[in-house]
Motif scaffolding. Structure first.
Motif, PDB file in Angstrom:
ATOM      1  N   HIS A 174      15.321  -0.702  -7.400  1.00  0.00           N
ATOM      2  CA  HIS A 174      14.381   0.199  -6.736  1.00  0.00           C
ATOM      3  C   HIS A 174      14.747   1.645  -7.085  1.00  0.00           C
ATOM      4  N   HIS A 204      14.234   1.482   5.819  1.00  0.00           N
ATOM      5  CA  HIS A 204      13.435   0.527   5.036  1.00  0.00           C
ATOM      6  C   HIS A 204      14.323  -0.488   4.333  1.00  0.00           C
ATOM      7  N   SER A 234       9.328   8.067  -2.355  1.00  0.00           N
ATOM      8  CA  SER A 234       8.622   6.825  -2.704  1.00  0.00           C
ATOM      9  C   SER A 234       9.557   5.877  -3.447  1.00  0.00           C
ATOM     10  N   SER A 286       6.322  -2.359  -9.277  1.00  0.00           N
ATOM     11  CA  SER A 286       5.501  -2.081  -8.095  1.00  0.00           C
ATOM     12  C   SER A 286       5.856  -0.710  -7.537  1.00  0.00           C
ATOM     13  N   TYR A 287       4.957  -0.187  -6.700  1.00  0.00           N
ATOM     14  CA  TYR A 287       5.136   1.165  -6.155  1.00  0.00           C
ATOM     15  C   TYR A 287       4.796   1.167  -4.678  1.00  0.00           C
ATOM     16  N   GLU A 288       5.595   1.879  -3.880  1.00  0.00           N
ATOM     17  CA  GLU A 288       5.339   1.998  -2.450  1.00  0.00           C
ATOM     18  C   GLU A 288       5.659   3.409  -1.987  1.00  0.00           C
ATOM     19  N   ASN A 289       4.706   4.014  -1.294  1.00  0.00           N
ATOM     20  CA  ASN A 289       4.887   5.354  -0.743  1.00  0.00           C
ATOM     21  C   ASN A 289       5.316   5.207   0.716  1.00  0.00           C
ATOM     22  N   LEU A 290       6.614   5.282   0.962  1.00  0.00           N
ATOM     23  CA  LEU A 290       7.150   5.055   2.299  1.00  0.00           C
ATOM     24  C   LEU A 290       6.845   6.197   3.267  1.00  0.00           C
TER      25      LEU A 290
END
Length: 213
Positions: free
Chosen positions: A5, A42, A181, A196-200
């Motif tokens: 990550h 997270h 992110s 994959s991408y995630e904007n926390l």
């Protein structure tokens, strides 16, 4: 299977709005620390606990990793290969007007490299080398091991573009790499199988472009 990550650091305290790049001493704002806490929660509460924590040597990256390291009670390994990209405009306020000054125009002769900073291809190679080293380390932790790396926007975006087979030359305004992110790379042995991408912290993003990040 291993997953790495790549986390972009949180918001930086930069009231003068300069391109701070690799200049030491630029730490997080209060909002940046809140982003860091969210990143820590997270991953600390994730189904798979990270087996390795790695950060750029720059203060903002170390501060972003700190809450997660504290939550897990694990050490943070510093890797110079995931540092911010070098840029010849570092330390300056960059604007369209400033870029058109004769002394600066000469730096812009080739945006494909780019001529004003560290070559895109060089950034890709060092990020790929850092991830390859991590995959080797994760192999000792058994199947489905994961690692978290706190880095910077351009190196993370370069790693993603290269992984997805897209051109490295791009419009910086269109990078999908928000503050704090997570861009995740999953490998089966040495073969990349997904990105994959995630904007926390979508609700914590500043409402304007961030200089120097």
């Amino acid at each position: 299977m291993t997953t790495i990550h790549l986390v972009r650091h949180g918001e930086v305290d930069n009231p003068e709005g300069i391109l701070y790049g690799r200049i030491p001493g630029f730490g997080l704002t209060d909002r940046g620390h809140e982003m860091a806490r969210r990143v820590g929660e997270h991953f600390a509460n994730a189904e798979t606990t990270p087996a390795a924590l790695v950060a750029s040597p720059l203060l903002r990256a170390q501060q972003t990793m700190a809450p997660l390291a504290e939550n897990l009670g694990e050490p943070v390994f510093t890797d110079d290969r995931v540092i911010e990209a070098a840029n010849s405009f570092e330390g300056q306020k960059v604007s369209a007007r400033k870029l058109t000054e004769p002394k600066n125009l000469i730096r812009l002769y080739n945006p494909l490299i780019p001529s004003w900073g560290e070559p895109y291809r060089q950034i890709v190679l060092r990020m790929q080398a850092a991830m390859a080293s991590l995959r080797t380390k994760l192999a000792a932790h058994g199947p489905d091991a994961e690692a978290v790396v706190v880095s910077h926007q351009l190196p993370i975006w370069m790693a993603r573009l290269a992984a997805e087979g897209r051109p490295l030359v791009h419009d910086p305004r269109k990078r999908e790499c928000a503050l704090a992110s997570v861009t995740s790379f999953t490998f089966e042995q040495s073969t990349l199988v997904s990105v994959s991408y995630e904007n926390l912290c979508a609700d914590l993003q500043p409402g304007h472009a961030v200089a120097g990040a």
